[in-house]
Write a protein that holds these residues in place. Structure first.
Motif, PDB file in Angstrom:
ATOM      1  N   ASP A 199       0.842  -1.190   0.000  1.00 20.90           N
ATOM      2  CA  ASP A 199       0.000   0.000   0.000  1.00 20.90           C
ATOM      3  C   ASP A 199       0.886   1.252   0.000  1.00 20.90           C
ATOM      4  N   PHE A 200       0.433   2.268  -0.711  1.00 22.82           N
ATOM      5  CA  PHE A 200       1.098   3.564  -0.680  1.00 22.82           C
ATOM      6  C   PHE A 200       0.029   4.637  -0.641  1.00 22.82           C
ATOM      7  N   LYS A 201       0.149   5.537   0.309  1.00 26.78           N
ATOM      8  CA  LYS A 201      -0.885   6.564   0.435  1.00 26.78           C
ATOM      9  C   LYS A 201      -0.292   7.915   0.803  1.00 26.78           C
ATOM     10  N   ILE A 202      -0.994   8.958   0.375  1.00 25.98           N
ATOM     11  CA  ILE A 202      -0.717  10.309   0.832  1.00 25.98           C
ATOM     12  C   ILE A 202      -1.535  10.509   2.101  1.00 25.98           C
ATOM     13  N   LEU A 203      -0.882  10.876   3.191  1.00 26.25           N
ATOM     14  CA  LEU A 203      -1.578  11.039   4.458  1.00 26.25           C
ATOM     15  C   LEU A 203      -2.480  12.273   4.404  1.00 26.25           C
ATOM     16  N   LYS A 204      -3.708  12.116   4.869  1.00 30.88           N
ATOM     17  CA  LYS A 204      -4.648  13.230   4.854  1.00 30.88           C
ATOM     18  C   LYS A 204      -4.153  14.387   5.702  1.00 30.88           C
ATOM     19  N   GLU A 205      -3.570  14.058   6.831  1.00 30.64           N
ATOM     20  CA  GLU A 205      -2.977  15.071   7.700  1.00 30.64           C
ATOM     21  C   GLU A 205      -1.523  14.675   7.972  1.00 30.64           C
ATOM     22  N   PRO A 206      -0.566  15.541   7.603  1.00 34.63           N
ATOM     23  CA  PRO A 206       0.837  15.237   7.872  1.00 34.63           C
ATOM     24  C   PRO A 206       1.071  14.967   9.361  1.00 34.63           C
ATOM     25  N   VAL A 207       1.974  14.037   9.635  1.00 35.54           N
ATOM     26  CA  VAL A 207       2.272  13.640  11.014  1.00 35.54           C
ATOM     27  C   VAL A 207       3.549  14.346  11.467  1.00 35.54           C
ATOM     28  N   PRO A 208       3.478  15.235  12.461  1.00 31.84           N
ATOM     29  CA  PRO A 208       4.687  15.915  12.952  1.00 31.84           C
ATOM     30  C   PRO A 208       5.690  14.900  13.487  1.00 31.84           C
ATOM     31  N   PHE A 209       6.962  15.179  13.244  1.00 39.64           N
ATOM     32  CA  PHE A 209       8.008  14.245  13.647  1.00 39.64           C
ATOM     33  C   PHE A 209       9.233  15.016  14.108  1.00 39.64           C
ATOM     34  N   GLU A 210       9.868  14.526  15.169  1.00 41.52           N
ATOM     35  CA  GLU A 210      11.115  15.115  15.654  1.00 41.52           C
ATOM     36  C   GLU A 210      12.112  14.005  15.937  1.00 41.52           C
ATOM     37  N   PHE A 211      13.324  14.184  15.481  1.00 41.41           N
ATOM     38  CA  PHE A 211      14.401  13.236  15.757  1.00 41.41           C
ATOM     39  C   PHE A 211      15.448  13.933  16.607  1.00 41.41           C
ATOM     40  N   ASP A 212      15.670  13.401  17.802  1.00 40.02           N
ATOM     41  CA  ASP A 212      16.626  13.998  18.735  1.00 40.02           C
ATOM     42  C   ASP A 212      17.715  12.972  19.057  1.00 40.02           C
ATOM     43  N   PRO A 213      18.913  13.128  18.490  1.00 35.58           N
ATOM     44  CA  PRO A 213      19.998  12.175  18.755  1.00 35.58           C
ATOM     45  C   PRO A 213      20.371  12.061  20.226  1.00 35.58           C
ATOM     46  N   GLU A 214      20.068  13.101  21.011  1.00 35.07           N
ATOM     47  CA  GLU A 214      20.426  13.066  22.432  1.00 35.07           C
ATOM     48  C   GLU A 214      19.630  12.021  23.208  1.00 35.07           C
ATOM     49  N   GLU A 215      18.591  11.483  22.602  1.00 30.96           N
ATOM     50  CA  GLU A 215      17.797  10.452  23.271  1.00 30.96           C
ATOM     51  C   GLU A 215      18.447   9.069  23.177  1.00 30.96           C
ATOM     52  N   TYR A 216      19.564   8.987  22.465  1.00 28.16           N
ATOM     53  CA  TYR A 216      20.186   7.690  22.206  1.00 28.16           C
ATOM     54  C   TYR A 216      21.628   7.654  22.710  1.00 28.16           C
ATOM     55  N   ILE A 217      22.106   6.442  22.936  1.00 27.32           N
ATOM     56  CA  ILE A 217      23.510   6.204  23.225  1.00 27.32           C
ATOM     57  C   ILE A 217      24.194   5.904  21.896  1.00 27.32           C
ATOM     58  N   ALA A 218      25.125   6.755  21.487  1.00 26.48           N
ATOM     59  CA  ALA A 218      25.806   6.579  20.216  1.00 26.48           C
ATOM     60  C   ALA A 218      26.799   5.427  20.299  1.00 26.48           C
ATOM     61  N   THR A 219      26.777   4.552  19.292  1.00 26.71           N
ATOM     62  CA  THR A 219      27.674   3.410  19.251  1.00 26.71           C
ATOM     63  C   THR A 219      27.961   3.070  17.799  1.00 26.71           C
ATOM     64  N   SER A 220      28.496   1.905  17.543  1.00 24.41           N
ATOM     65  CA  SER A 220      28.730   1.433  16.181  1.00 24.41           C
ATOM     66  C   SER A 220      27.865   0.200  15.944  1.00 24.41           C
ATOM     67  N   ARG A 221      27.730  -0.175  14.687  1.00 26.48           N
ATOM     68  CA  ARG A 221      26.944  -1.369  14.360  1.00 26.48           C
ATOM     69  C   ARG A 221      27.539  -2.599  15.040  1.00 26.48           C
ATOM     70  N   GLU A 222      28.851  -2.736  14.989  1.00 24.24           N
ATOM     71  CA  GLU A 222      29.507  -3.907  15.570  1.00 24.24           C
ATOM     72  C   GLU A 222      29.258  -3.994  17.079  1.00 24.24           C
ATOM     73  N   LYS A 223      29.326  -2.864  17.743  1.00 21.36           N
ATOM     74  CA  LYS A 223      29.148  -2.855  19.197  1.00 21.36           C
ATOM     75  C   LYS A 223      27.683  -3.068  19.585  1.00 21.36           C
ATOM     76  N   LEU A 224      26.775  -2.560  18.759  1.00 22.35           N
ATOM     77  CA  LEU A 224      25.359  -2.823  19.029  1.00 22.35           C
ATOM     78  C   LEU A 224      25.057  -4.315  18.887  1.00 22.35           C
ATOM     79  N   LEU A 225      25.597  -4.937  17.856  1.00 24.04           N
ATOM     80  CA  LEU A 225      25.388  -6.380  17.669  1.00 24.04           C
ATOM     81  C   LEU A 225      26.001  -7.172  18.818  1.00 24.04           C
ATOM     82  N   TYR A 226      27.143  -6.706  19.313  1.00 23.30           N
ATOM     83  CA  TYR A 226      27.767  -7.369  20.451  1.00 23.30           C
ATOM     84  C   TYR A 226      26.888  -7.254  21.688  1.00 23.30           C
ATOM     85  N   ALA A 227      26.308  -6.071  21.892  1.00 22.50           N
ATOM     86  CA  ALA A 227      25.427  -5.869  23.048  1.00 22.50           C
ATOM     87  C   ALA A 227      24.197  -6.766  22.952  1.00 22.50           C
ATOM     88  N   LEU A 228      23.648  -6.899  21.751  1.00 28.07           N
ATOM     89  CA  LEU A 228      22.504  -7.787  21.559  1.00 28.07           C
ATOM     90  C   LEU A 228      22.871  -9.240  21.862  1.00 28.07           C
TER      91      LEU A 228
END
Length: 274
Positions: A199-228
Motif C-alpha cells: 500500500d502507498f498513500k498520501i496522508l490526509k494530515e501530515p504527522v509531525p516528527f522530531e528526531f533527537d539524537p540526544e535520546e540515544y547512546i551513540a555506538t557502532s553497528r559492531e558494538k550494538l550487535l555485540y550488546a545484543l
C-alpha cells in the motif's frame, strides 16, 4: 545517560560518530506499507514468517519500522500519560522480530539505526549511500505502476529490486535507497528476505516528527550487535542488572533458558551477513 545493562561493556558502546547531535523536525506526508517474508533458519525452508512494516516519508526524513514496534511504543507512551486508563490492559513488548527503527536523512546523506535493549536506546550512524545499483532495461507492471529492475550487492547478499519513477521518492524498505523512484519490491537471490509494497498513500494530515539524537547512546553497528549477543546470552541476568526480577518455580528458569537457546540456534539467518 542511563547505565547500560551490561556494565562490563558499557564503556565500549560509546562511539564518536562524526554526526551532528542536533535535533531536527519534519512532517511525514506519505506512508508506504510493506510485507516482509523471511526465512529465519537458513537450513530450514519451512521456517518462513511474515510481518507488516511501515515506511513513513517526509521531505527530509523517513522512518522505517515494523508495525508492531510502532504500535507497542505508541501504547507505551499513552500508558505513561494516563496510567489509570491502561491499568491492567498493557500487554508489554510488541510481538515483532524486528525491534528497531531506521531513520534516513537524519544528517547529510546519513541514516540512523536505533534499537532499545532493556532500558537503553542505542544508535549507530551510517552513510545512506551504501548501494551500487545497476539499473536494467527490464520493466513490468506492479499494482498499476510501471516498475523497472535494478540489482545490487549489500552486506553479503545479492539483491533484485523493482522501483517506480511514478513515485519519485528515492527510498525503500529497510536501509535500501538511492534509486530514481520508490522501491516496490526487493529480495535477495535466495528469497531469504523479500519486501513487497502492499500500500502507498498520501496522508490526509501530515504527522509531525522530531528526531533527537540526544535520546540515544551513540555506538557502532559492531558494538550494538555485540550488546545484543550479550543480552541474548542471558536475558535474565541483563534484566536483573536494571532491577527487573522474576520469580520462578523450581526448574522453570532452566527450562526457559534451554528453550531460549534452542530458539536462538534457529535464528541463524540475519539480513546482513557481513
Amino acid at each position: 545517560m542511563k547505565n547500560y545493562v551490561l556494565t562490563s561493556i558499557f564503556i565500549i558502546l560509546i562511539s564518536h560518530t562524526g554526526f551532528s547531535q542536533k535535533s531536527l523536525t519534519d512532517e511525514f506526508k506519505y506512508k508506504a506499507t510493506y510485507q516482509i517474508t523471511w526465512q529465519i533458519d537458513s537450513t530450514n525452508a519451512e521456517s518462513v514468517q511474515t510481518e507488516v512494516m511501515d515506511l513513513y516519508l517526509g521531505d527530509k526524513v523517513s522512518r522505517f519500522s515494523s508495525r508492531e514496534r510502532l504500535a507497542g511504543d505508541s501504547l507505551l507512551q499513552a500508558r505513561k500519560k494516563n496510567p489509570k486508563e491502561f491499568s491492567g490492559k498493557f500487554k508489554g513488548a510488541p510481538q515483532t522480530e524486528f525491534d528497531y527503527y531506521i531513520y534516513k536523512g537524519v544528517g547529510d546523506g546519513k541514516l540512523a539505526f536505533t534499537q532499545k535493549i532493556v532500558k537503553d536506546n542505542l544508535m549507530y550512524i551510517q552513510d545512506m549511500d551504501q548501494f551500487e545499483w545497476e539499473i536494467l532495461p527490464e520493466t513490468k507492471e506492479f499494482a498499476g505502476y510501471q516498475v523497472q529492475k535494478a540489482t545490487t550487492n549489500f552486506a553479503g547478499r545479492n539483491y533484485i529490486a523493482w522501483f517506480t519513477p511514478e513515485i519519485p521518492i528515492s527510498d525503500g524498505p529497510y536501509k535500501f535507497n538511492g534509486l530514481p523512484g520508490l522501491i516496490v519490491e526487493v529480495s535477495d537471490d535466495q528469497d531469504h528476505y523479500f519486501f513487497r509494497l502492499t500500500d502507498f498513500k498520501i496522508l490526509k494530515e501530515p504527522v509531525p516528527f522530531e528526531f533527537d539524537p540526544e535520546e540515544y547512546i551513540a555506538t557502532s553497528r559492531e558494538k550494538l550487535l555485540y550488546a545484543l549477543a550479550e543480552y541474548d546470552r542471558d536475558p535474565f541476568a541483563a534484566l536483573g542488572k536494571v532491577g527487573i526480577t522474576m520469580k520462578f518455580k523450581p526448574g522453570q528458569k532452566e527450562k526457559m533458558m534451554k528453550e531460549h537457546k534452542e530458539t536462538l540456534q534457529k535464528r541463524n539467518n540475519p539480513i546482513e551477513l557481513e
